[in-house]
Design a protein around this motif. Structure first.
Motif, PDB file in Angstrom:
ATOM      1  N   PRO A   1      12.846  28.686 -30.476  1.00  0.00           N
ATOM      2  CA  PRO A   1      11.545  29.335 -30.248  1.00  0.00           C
ATOM      3  C   PRO A   1      10.396  28.336 -30.074  1.00  0.00           C
ATOM      4  CG  PRO A   1      12.771  30.529 -31.909  1.00  0.00           C
ATOM      5  CD  PRO A   1      13.550  29.270 -31.629  1.00  0.00           C
ATOM      6  N   GLY A   2      10.379  27.289 -30.891  1.00  0.00           N
ATOM      7  CA  GLY A   2       9.333  26.275 -30.745  1.00  0.00           C
ATOM      8  C   GLY A   2       9.454  25.498 -29.436  1.00  0.00           C
ATOM      9  N   LEU A   3      10.681  25.298 -28.985  1.00  0.00           N
ATOM     10  CA  LEU A   3      10.909  24.466 -27.800  1.00  0.00           C
ATOM     11  C   LEU A   3      10.549  25.189 -26.508  1.00  0.00           C
ATOM     12  CD1 LEU A   3      14.297  23.010 -29.029  1.00  0.00           C
ATOM     13  CD2 LEU A   3      12.140  21.760 -28.836  1.00  0.00           C
ATOM     14  N   ILE A   4      10.668  26.532 -26.512  1.00  0.00           N
ATOM     15  CA  ILE A   4      10.375  27.279 -25.281  1.00  0.00           C
ATOM     16  C   ILE A   4       9.015  27.967 -25.360  1.00  0.00           C
ATOM     17  CG2 ILE A   4      12.791  27.713 -24.678  1.00  0.00           C
ATOM     18  CD1 ILE A   4      12.136  30.611 -25.988  1.00  0.00           C
ATOM     19  N   SER A   5       8.195  27.573 -26.349  1.00  0.00           N
ATOM     20  CA  SER A   5       6.972  28.345 -26.607  1.00  0.00           C
ATOM     21  C   SER A   5       5.951  28.250 -25.478  1.00  0.00           C
ATOM     22  CB  SER A   5       6.339  27.897 -27.915  1.00  0.00           C
ATOM     23  OG  SER A   5       5.949  26.545 -27.786  1.00  0.00           O
ATOM     24  N   SER A   6       6.106  27.300 -24.542  1.00  0.00           N
ATOM     25  CA  SER A   6       5.127  27.282 -23.445  1.00  0.00           C
ATOM     26  C   SER A   6       5.759  27.319 -22.058  1.00  0.00           C
ATOM     27  CB  SER A   6       4.208  26.060 -23.591  1.00  0.00           C
ATOM     28  OG  SER A   6       4.996  24.886 -23.646  1.00  0.00           O
ATOM     29  N   ILE A   7       7.068  27.594 -21.973  1.00  0.00           N
ATOM     30  CA  ILE A   7       7.710  27.560 -20.649  1.00  0.00           C
ATOM     31  C   ILE A   7       7.168  28.617 -19.690  1.00  0.00           C
ATOM     32  CG2 ILE A   7       9.902  26.522 -21.464  1.00  0.00           C
ATOM     33  CD1 ILE A   7      11.169  29.349 -21.254  1.00  0.00           C
ATOM     34  N   GLY A   8       6.660  29.744 -20.258  1.00  0.00           N
ATOM     35  CA  GLY A   8       6.230  30.841 -19.377  1.00  0.00           C
ATOM     36  C   GLY A   8       4.725  31.016 -19.299  1.00  0.00           C
ATOM     37  N   ASN A   9       3.974  30.040 -19.853  1.00  0.00           N
ATOM     38  CA  ASN A   9       2.520  30.212 -19.895  1.00  0.00           C
ATOM     39  C   ASN A   9       1.932  30.468 -18.504  1.00  0.00           C
ATOM     40  OD1 ASN A   9       2.744  29.816 -22.586  1.00  0.00           O
ATOM     41  ND2 ASN A   9       1.548  27.917 -22.693  1.00  0.00           N
ATOM     42  N   GLY A  10       1.194  31.599 -18.403  1.00  0.00           N
ATOM     43  CA  GLY A  10       0.515  31.919 -17.147  1.00  0.00           C
ATOM     44  C   GLY A  10       1.442  32.358 -16.023  1.00  0.00           C
ATOM     45  N   LYS A  11       2.709  32.604 -16.316  1.00  0.00           N
ATOM     46  CA  LYS A  11       3.639  32.982 -15.240  1.00  0.00           C
ATOM     47  C   LYS A  11       4.005  34.460 -15.338  1.00  0.00           C
ATOM     48  CE  LYS A  11       5.429  28.290 -15.332  1.00  0.00           C
ATOM     49  NZ  LYS A  11       6.367  27.382 -16.010  1.00  0.00           N
ATOM     50  N   SER A  12       4.137  35.108 -14.171  1.00  0.00           N
ATOM     51  CA  SER A  12       4.519  36.533 -14.194  1.00  0.00           C
ATOM     52  C   SER A  12       6.035  36.689 -14.197  1.00  0.00           C
ATOM     53  CB  SER A  12       3.931  37.257 -12.989  1.00  0.00           C
ATOM     54  OG  SER A  12       4.352  36.589 -11.808  1.00  0.00           O
ATOM     55  N   THR A  13       6.741  35.633 -13.780  1.00  0.00           N
ATOM     56  CA  THR A  13       8.210  35.636 -13.842  1.00  0.00           C
ATOM     57  C   THR A  13       8.667  34.326 -14.455  1.00  0.00           C
ATOM     58  OG1 THR A  13       8.312  36.899 -11.790  1.00  0.00           O
ATOM     59  CG2 THR A  13      10.342  35.826 -12.479  1.00  0.00           C
ATOM     60  N   ILE A  14       9.646  34.386 -15.334  1.00  0.00           N
ATOM     61  CA  ILE A  14      10.229  33.168 -15.904  1.00  0.00           C
ATOM     62  C   ILE A  14      11.611  32.988 -15.290  1.00  0.00           C
ATOM     63  CG2 ILE A  14      11.075  32.083 -18.030  1.00  0.00           C
ATOM     64  CD1 ILE A  14       8.876  33.634 -19.523  1.00  0.00           C
ATOM     65  N   ASN A  15      11.824  31.835 -14.657  1.00  0.00           N
ATOM     66  CA  ASN A  15      13.101  31.564 -13.996  1.00  0.00           C
ATOM     67  C   ASN A  15      13.988  30.695 -14.880  1.00  0.00           C
ATOM     68  OD1 ASN A  15      12.641  32.919 -11.474  1.00  0.00           O
ATOM     69  ND2 ASN A  15      11.139  31.309 -11.027  1.00  0.00           N
ATOM     70  N   ILE A  16      15.171  31.226 -15.210  1.00  0.00           N
ATOM     71  CA  ILE A  16      16.098  30.506 -16.080  1.00  0.00           C
ATOM     72  C   ILE A  16      17.396  30.257 -15.327  1.00  0.00           C
ATOM     73  CG2 ILE A  16      17.429  30.610 -18.235  1.00  0.00           C
ATOM     74  CD1 ILE A  16      15.206  32.304 -19.420  1.00  0.00           C
ATOM     75  N   LEU A  17      17.890  29.024 -15.402  1.00  0.00           N
ATOM     76  CA  LEU A  17      19.142  28.658 -14.741  1.00  0.00           C
ATOM     77  C   LEU A  17      20.160  28.260 -15.806  1.00  0.00           C
ATOM     78  CD1 LEU A  17      20.649  28.143 -12.062  1.00  0.00           C
ATOM     79  CD2 LEU A  17      19.679  25.833 -12.045  1.00  0.00           C
ATOM     80  N   SER A  18      21.256  29.015 -15.854  1.00  0.00           N
ATOM     81  CA  SER A  18      22.317  28.760 -16.820  1.00  0.00           C
ATOM     82  C   SER A  18      23.475  28.096 -16.098  1.00  0.00           C
ATOM     83  CB  SER A  18      22.772  30.096 -17.430  1.00  0.00           C
ATOM     84  OG  SER A  18      24.041  29.954 -18.031  1.00  0.00           O
ATOM     85  N   ILE A  19      23.737  26.831 -16.421  1.00  0.00           N
ATOM     86  CA  ILE A  19      24.793  26.106 -15.725  1.00  0.00           C
ATOM     87  C   ILE A  19      26.031  26.069 -16.610  1.00  0.00           C
ATOM     88  CG2 ILE A  19      25.384  23.956 -14.562  1.00  0.00           C
ATOM     89  CD1 ILE A  19      22.349  23.499 -14.344  1.00  0.00           C
TER      90      ILE A  19
END
Length: 293
Positions: A41-59
């Motif tokens: 939770p702490g590590l992803i706490s700003s990945i989506g700031n200001g974005k309407s879509t969050i893009n995640i790639l699972s390899i």
């Protein structure tokens, strides 16, 4: 003629079988769940700031257990935001299980799943062919870098796909003296699969990141695997675990008897395992590495 050893990766359904026994016998998923609960939770706490879509790639998303745990943390941090979760995995059986898991899971309304049956290398070729400049907010490679030919190039490629504030998460066997490393160092050259499977640990990844000057944090995740069944003659689980440990299809039937004897003895030694309450527990410690854009 003597049977020849072949790589476990060459037999997708045997791989899936032995991988499932590994998951049942080890604390792999519990230890990853704890990382996802406490650290993620702490590590992803700003990945989506200001974005309407969050893009995640699972390899190498496999059957999706860990992916869904991580997605729930992203959703909790950004309620109501659309999440586009793309999954790359070359194993059709694993993708099928992932789709089944998603079908059975509730409250995934705002998450869009797309699956691609391909390797990381094939994904890169496809993007180059499409001249795509798509950026990602979170990319993760959990326990998959062993199956990549050129690890530094793979990390470089996916690192440059990170958006601002994004994170690249790599999970791999720890570089701190695990049972895996002991086995690989001693017997790797006598086992099949050297071309398709590298015995990389988090220490190798750290060296790659340091020489590339990338910023990252490293977390050690203690884990073990109960391999007691490997010492029980005729145990199916034991045979599947030996396959997984040696990355060899039907190891018990195809390995030269001397090699089999040496490896089974090695597995008991303190460099690989410790004995507790009559059980043999193999050291399966992991590391999580979180890389900044």
């Amino acid at each position: 003629a003597a049977p020849t050893m072949r790589s476990l990766i060459s037999d997708h359904s045997r791989y899936v079988k032995s991988f499932r026994v590994f998951l049942q016998s080890s604390t792999e998923h519990q230890c990853l769940r704890e990382f996802v609960e406490k650290q993620l939770p702490g590590l992803i706490s700003s990945i989506g700031n200001g974005k309407s879509t969050i893009n995640i790639l699972s390899i190498g998303g496999g059957a999706g257990e860990i992916d869904l745990m991580m997605l729930s943390k992203v959703r909790a941090r950004y309620p109501g935001v659309t999440i586009n979760n793309e999954v790359i995995d070359p194993n059709a059986e694993q993708i099928f299980s992932y789709k089944e898991r998603v079908a059975k899971t509730s409250n995934l309304e705002n998450i869009k799943f797309t699956w691609h049956k391909e390797t990381a290398r094939e994904y890169e070729s496809r993007m180059n062919a499409e001249k795509s400049s798509k950026k990602w907010d979170f990319i993760h490679m959990v326990q998959m870098l062993y199956y990549v030919k050129d690890i530094p190039a793979t990390i470089r490629y996916f690192h440059q796909l990170l958006a601002e504030q994004a994170k690249l998460l790599i999970v791999l066997v720890s570089g701190k003296a695990t049972g895996w490393e002991t086995l690989w160092k001693k017997y790797g050259s006598q086992l099949p699969l050297t071309d398709l499977c590298s015995h990389a640990t988090s220490a190798d990844i750290k060296a790659i990141l340091d020489s590339a000057g990338l910023k990252y944090q490293l977390y050690e995740l203690p884990s073990h695997m109960d391999i007691t069944s490997c010492f029980t003659e005729g145990s199916m689980d034991g045979e599947l675990l030996l396959d997984f440990l040696t990355e060899t299809c039907e190891f018990s039937k195809t390995a030269p008897p001397e090699l089999k004897k040496q490896i089974v003895e090695e597995l008991r030694k303190p460099e690989c395992s410790q004995e507790r309450d009559g059980k043999v527990l193999f050291n399966n410690n992991l590391s999580a590495i979180v890389i900044e854009p």
